[in-house]
Scaffold this motif. Structure first.
Motif, PDB file in Angstrom:
ATOM      1  N   GLY A   1       0.789  -1.221   0.000  1.00 48.87           N
ATOM      2  CA  GLY A   1       0.000   0.000   0.000  1.00 48.87           C
ATOM      3  C   GLY A   1       0.810   1.253   0.000  1.00 48.87           C
TER       4      GLY A   1
ATOM      5  N   TRP B   1     -12.092  -1.867  -0.676  1.00 46.70           N
ATOM      6  CA  TRP B   1     -11.241  -1.030   0.160  1.00 46.70           C
ATOM      7  C   TRP B   1     -10.831  -1.783   1.419  1.00 46.70           C
TER       8      TRP B   1
ATOM      9  N   LEU C   1       1.642   7.996  -1.243  1.00 48.80           N
ATOM     10  CA  LEU C   1       0.438   7.184  -1.321  1.00 48.80           C
ATOM     11  C   LEU C   1       0.483   6.246  -2.527  1.00 48.80           C
TER      12      LEU C   1
ATOM     13  N   ARG D   1      -4.149   3.929  -5.777  1.00 45.86           N
ATOM     14  CA  ARG D   1      -5.553   3.822  -5.388  1.00 45.86           C
ATOM     15  C   ARG D   1      -5.620   3.907  -3.865  1.00 45.86           C
ATOM     16  N   TYR D   2      -6.338   4.874  -3.352  1.00 48.40           N
ATOM     17  CA  TYR D   2      -6.401   5.033  -1.910  1.00 48.40           C
ATOM     18  C   TYR D   2      -7.665   5.799  -1.541  1.00 48.40           C
ATOM     19  N   ARG D   3      -8.006   5.710  -0.277  1.00 45.12           N
ATOM     20  CA  ARG D   3      -9.017   6.591   0.320  1.00 45.12           C
ATOM     21  C   ARG D   3      -8.485   7.027   1.673  1.00 45.12           C
ATOM     22  N   ILE D   4      -8.331   8.316   1.859  1.00 48.96           N
ATOM     23  CA  ILE D   4      -7.894   8.869   3.130  1.00 48.96           C
ATOM     24  C   ILE D   4      -9.085   9.601   3.745  1.00 48.96           C
TER      25      ILE D   4
ATOM     26  N   GLU E   1     -10.765  10.320  -2.138  1.00 47.34           N
ATOM     27  CA  GLU E   1     -10.593   8.988  -2.709  1.00 47.34           C
ATOM     28  C   GLU E   1      -9.997   9.126  -4.102  1.00 47.34           C
TER      29      GLU E   1
ATOM     30  N   LEU F   1      -6.369   5.311   6.457  1.00 45.68           N
ATOM     31  CA  LEU F   1      -5.899   5.103   5.099  1.00 45.68           C
ATOM     32  C   LEU F   1      -6.373   3.730   4.633  1.00 45.68           C
ATOM     33  N   GLU F   2      -7.108   3.724   3.523  1.00 45.30           N
ATOM     34  CA  GLU F   2      -7.562   2.489   2.895  1.00 45.30           C
ATOM     35  C   GLU F   2      -6.946   2.374   1.504  1.00 45.30           C
ATOM     36  N   VAL F   3      -6.682   1.134   1.077  1.00 45.47           N
ATOM     37  CA  VAL F   3      -6.178   0.884  -0.257  1.00 45.47           C
ATOM     38  C   VAL F   3      -7.089  -0.124  -0.922  1.00 45.47           C
TER      39      VAL F   3
END
Length: 408
Positions: free
Chosen positions: A12, A67, A176, A179-182, A324, A404-406
């Protein structure tokens, strides 16, 4: 607190003023022509609704792609570091940095100052970056864990700028992935009100020198959450104007040079604006303000160069915020109770390639046809929140539940 294993971490994290114009810009100044019609957003993959947690797969050991939470910080058990200030080396972060070529040509000399760079959190996945011109400022005055004013027993992060020449931000310790969502919570902001007078400052004689001669009291604010194309750390306010990709922030200012949508019309106002915007990479950047804004307001992306806030925040409230990214698009979201919209969620997705969002290309594989930069260049991304300006902004704001999601 959940912990990701080493394999997730490698997969990630190793991939890969307000920051608003100064008071010199007027409301009538239209820098650039209108934006083209927004193309269809690219989501990943379409069957996964953004915001939904992935379901478990049906086969043994299988998981449905979605995610995955890889890092989080809730500040409940965090022991903050107690770092010492080091003499500011005046980092060379490009032509608009504190003693970059843009300011050298204008005879600007960076003042004597001190910096801190201090990792923290699970496996040091986050880093504080702080700046001050007063070495006697204790680090606990700019970053501390405090009780949540809205929920007894909860602990939250307080970031503060005791003087307008102080600045502290939080960033990831590594770039980062693509592809991520913070996401995080932000609230209880005390960075001025956008009205005539002190606007949250102590003395009233603060200036933006040596980089600008403007009155610093004309603006006050903070970044809710933003994505940059360079390592985030405090600088003069012009620097960040050239490093932003997408932004959620607030700049309380007077006289107003932006408009806020009140539910029926655009109202000229600088009082507690919530800005959701991308930076338009199709047009020429302004030396001081950077690329023109593509603002989300009134349920639409506004014409390029129009500075329009989606609503106004309330000082004694918490807000849920997220950015995202999937290759080719960004989604910005803010939820909470607002001055005009009441309890509401504002969500906007922009096709980064169609709009040439500034330096959106984060990997060599992404394409940026027609954008005004070399096709072979790319810019890994970092998130940032707090006060990044060493010549503007004085006050404090609270943050919590940084996640933090990937996509896996």
């Amino acid at each position: 607190m959940r912990r990701m294993d080493l394999l997730l971490m490698l997969g990630g994290l190793l991939a890969a003023g307000c920051g608003a114009p100064s008071e010199d810009r007027t409301q009538e100044e239209e820098l650039l022509p209108p934006a083209t019609e927004q193309g269809p957003p690219q989501q990943a993959p379409p069957q996964q609704a953004p915001g939904d947690e992935p379901e478990e797969g049906s086969g043994p050991g299988e998981e449905t792609p979605g995610w995955k939470l890889v890092r989080q910080e809730d500040f409940e058990s965090l022991a903050l570091p107690s770092p010492d200030w080091s003499k500011d080396p005046v980092p060379d972060d490009g032509p608009y940095s504190d003693q970059g070529s843009f300011f050298q040509q204008r005879g600007v000399k960076a003042p004597e100052a001190w910096r801190i760079s201090a990792p923290f959190g699970d496996q040091s996945w986050l880093t504080f970056e702080s700046y001050t011109r007063n070495r006697d400022t204790d680090f606990s005055r700019v970053a501390s864990v405090v009780p949540d004013p809205a929920r007894p027993g909860n602990r939250v992060l307080r970031l503060a700028s005791p003087a307008h020449t102080d600045a502290t931000v939080v960033r990831p310790s590594e770039p980062l992935p693509d592809r991520y969502r913070i996401s995080l919570r932000v609230g209880f902001a005390d960075f001025g009100n956008g009205k005539p007078g002190l606007n949250g400052h102590d003395a009233g004689n603060e200036t933006a020198e040596p980089w600008l001669s403007d009155k610093a009291t004309s603006q006050n604010g903070f970044y809710w959450l933003t994505i940059l194309d360079a390592l985030p750390r405090p600088h003069n306010n012009t620097w960040i104007h050239h490093r932003r990709k997408v932004v959620i922030d607030s700049d309380n200012h007077d006289p107003p040079w932006m408009e806020i949508f009140d539910g029926s019309r655009f109202l000229p106002s600088g009082e507690h604006p919530v800005m959701m915007f991308a930076l338009d990479g199709r047009e020429k950047s302004h030396e001081l303000y950077g690329p023109p804004f593509l603002s989300w307001s009134d349920n639409a992306w506004q014409p390029s160069g129009k500075i329009r806030a989606v609503d106004s925040y309330l000082p004694g409230e918490w807000y849920d915020v997220s950015i995202e990214r999937v290759p080719g698009s960004y989604t910005l979201q803010v939820s909470g109770r607002f001055r005009y919209g009441g309890q509401k969620t504002y969500r906007a997705t922009i096709d980064a390639a169609a709009h040439c969002v500034w330096h959106f290309k984060a990997t060599p594989e992404e394409k940026a046809p027609g954008c005004d930069w070399p096709e072979n260049e790319y810019w890994p991304e970092y998130f940032m929140f707090g006060d990044p300006h060493v010549n503007y902004y004085e006050g404090q704001v609270l943050y919590d539940d940084v996640r933090l999601e990937v996509w896996r």
